[in-house]
Design an enzyme around this catalytic site. Sequence first.
Site, PDB file in Angstrom:
ATOM      1  N   ARG A 295       0.935  -1.446   0.170  1.00  0.00           N
ATOM      2  CA  ARG A 295      -0.417  -0.011  -0.273  1.00  0.00           C
ATOM      3  C   ARG A 295       1.310   1.342   0.032  1.00  0.00           C
ATOM      4  O   ARG A 295       0.687   2.031  -0.712  1.00  0.00           O
ATOM      5  CB  ARG A 295      -1.209  -0.528   1.811  1.00  0.00           C
ATOM      6  CG  ARG A 295      -1.870   0.858   1.356  1.00  0.00           C
ATOM      7  CD  ARG A 295      -2.447   0.575   2.849  1.00  0.00           C
ATOM      8  NE  ARG A 295      -2.967  -0.689   2.924  1.00  0.00           N
ATOM      9  CZ  ARG A 295      -4.211  -1.005   2.679  1.00  0.00           C
ATOM     10  NH1 ARG A 295      -5.259  -0.165   1.975  1.00  0.00           N
ATOM     11  NH2 ARG A 295      -4.677  -2.429   3.375  1.00  0.00           N
ATOM     12  N   CYS A 362     -25.552  -3.059  -8.359  1.00  0.00           N
ATOM     13  CA  CYS A 362     -26.860  -3.482  -7.209  1.00  0.00           C
ATOM     14  C   CYS A 362     -27.031  -3.980  -6.501  1.00  0.00           C
ATOM     15  O   CYS A 362     -27.069  -5.275  -5.875  1.00  0.00           O
ATOM     16  CB  CYS A 362     -27.259  -4.368  -8.388  1.00  0.00           C
ATOM     17  SG  CYS A 362     -27.942  -3.193  -9.402  1.00  0.00           S
TER      18      CYS A 362
HETATM   19  C1  LIG Z   1       2.169 -11.056   3.974  1.00  0.00           C
HETATM   20  C2  LIG Z   1       2.090  -9.631   3.220  1.00  0.00           C
HETATM   21  N1  LIG Z   1       2.873  -8.917   2.974  1.00  0.00           N
HETATM   22  C3  LIG Z   1       2.958  -7.460   2.673  1.00  0.00           C
HETATM   23  C4  LIG Z   1       2.003  -6.962   3.166  1.00  0.00           C
HETATM   24  C5  LIG Z   1       1.290  -5.748   2.342  1.00  0.00           C
HETATM   25  O1  LIG Z   1       0.575  -4.886   3.264  1.00  0.00           O
HETATM   26  P1  LIG Z   1       0.681  -3.576   2.681  1.00  0.00           P
HETATM   27  O2  LIG Z   1      -0.479  -3.742   1.764  1.00  0.00           O
HETATM   28  O3  LIG Z   1      -0.743  -3.048   4.210  1.00  0.00           O
HETATM   29  O4  LIG Z   1       2.212  -2.667   3.199  1.00  0.00           O
HETATM   30  C6  LIG Z   1       0.667  -8.190   3.018  1.00  0.00           C
HETATM   31  C7  LIG Z   1      -0.730  -8.245   2.599  1.00  0.00           C
HETATM   32  O5  LIG Z   1      -2.128  -8.350   2.848  1.00  0.00           O
HETATM   33  C8  LIG Z   1       0.486 -10.080   2.899  1.00  0.00           C
HETATM   34  O6  LIG Z   1      -0.013 -10.380   3.584  1.00  0.00           O
END
Ligand SMILES: Cc1ncc(COP(=O)(O)O)c(C=O)c1O
Length: 435
Positions: A295, A362
């Site tokens: 993210r 919907c």
């Molecule tokens: C094992 C693992 N690593 C990294 C991430 C990335 O998390 P973020 O996108 O919140 O940084 C996730 C997200 O679910 C994850 O499950």
Amino acid sequence: MDAYLWPLTTVIDDSGRLMIGGCDVVKLAHRYGTPLYLFDEATIRNACRNWRTALAAHYQGETAVHYASKALLNMALARLIADEGLGLDVVSGGELYVALRAGFPPQRIHMHGNAKTRTELEQALAAGIGQIIVDNLDELELLANLTAHRSSLQAVALRVAPDIATDTHAHIQTGHATSKFGLPLDALDAAAERLRIAPGLRLVGLHAHLGSQLFDVNPYTAEIDVLLDSAMLLRERHGLMIQEINAGGGMGIPYTADQHPLDFHTCAARLGEALTDGCRRRGFPLLRLVIEPGRSIIARAGVALYTIVATKVLPHTRFLHIDGGMGDNIRPALYGARYTAVLAERANAPVEEIVEIAGRYCESGDMLIRAIPLPRARVGDVLAVPVAGAYTLSMASTYNLTPRPAVVMVNDRSARLVQRRETYEDMVARDGGAS
Ligand SMILES: Cc1ncc(COP(=O)(O)O)c(C=O)c1O
């Protein structure tokens, strides 16, 4: 407009129009149609560099940043991430396939997943990926058998559930003891025993991931302690020495003006300190430090564009009906995620009303944004929603058989289509009766 919610190159021109990457957002919406997902290349590259340089600056040992591709993956993005020198985490055969098709170096790919199938493991082994992160004892057994007679060793890490609580939505917590992800700490002995008689596997590291949208660094330092204690157990009881600690991803990103970013320097510094001290106290050399942000690399770079297609007036509010919603962004319906938005043609016009942004799908729950202050919006206006890059398109569906949006990358005053809009023809392409 809160600048830190928008891509780095965002400006509002003299006539109030939103410009990103030097491109007029409304013109792009008209050229490519809406819903449209716009990504700013400079913002993605900047986020990659920030994490890499911050981690290297705050830790004397080796460091690596892996982009968690579940947040978003397409071929253009895979190439950009490779170009920035990051590794890539995949969680499925599909993500692995796209990464390899884009030419991502297999040695820099890690594979995650709590339910990797035999086919996916075989795919990973055949590709020669850098690491398989084993989630449970059944997977370890299968992998040990699949690799028993291979001439080369497959590097693996063990994912543990460190039993650390986090302050985030229950749907995106993963580090607690009862999570579906990772080996319970008391299964480490069994994993070590199995690894001892697995001639095709080489244990290189320990991994944990606490959850997503975390703004507090303390759980990460606690996590590093748990991982190092686990490394001690492996060394002392089983003679296994690891080289790598992977703290996962989850670093929080603001979506609305009442949230503030987790400072990546503070985060990197605390991780670096915790690992340095922890290794020293336990007599380990400085282990390699890996993180897996998804993210925080891609969310801010993405802006979703919608057209307002209709309105509905109620005594105290108005609904603005847009041409997208839960099909391209399930997050509000799935776990109450909040967003903000502007009218792209009048991005700094004064607020005139509080409206509800209703998706086109919907389901009554398909409300993209509740009670948002906006200038008076009209049918045909383009609505721009920032921080739309992560866990939107990667979770998109064709619900109501509505085609998934096109994706455009902007940079230096030019825009290129990196993923075309899905077509009706695409939707029948898999049907037996299509021809
Ligand atoms: C094992 C693992 N690593 C990294 C991430 C990335 O998390 P973020 O996108 O919140 O940084 C996730 C997200 O679910 C994850 O499950």
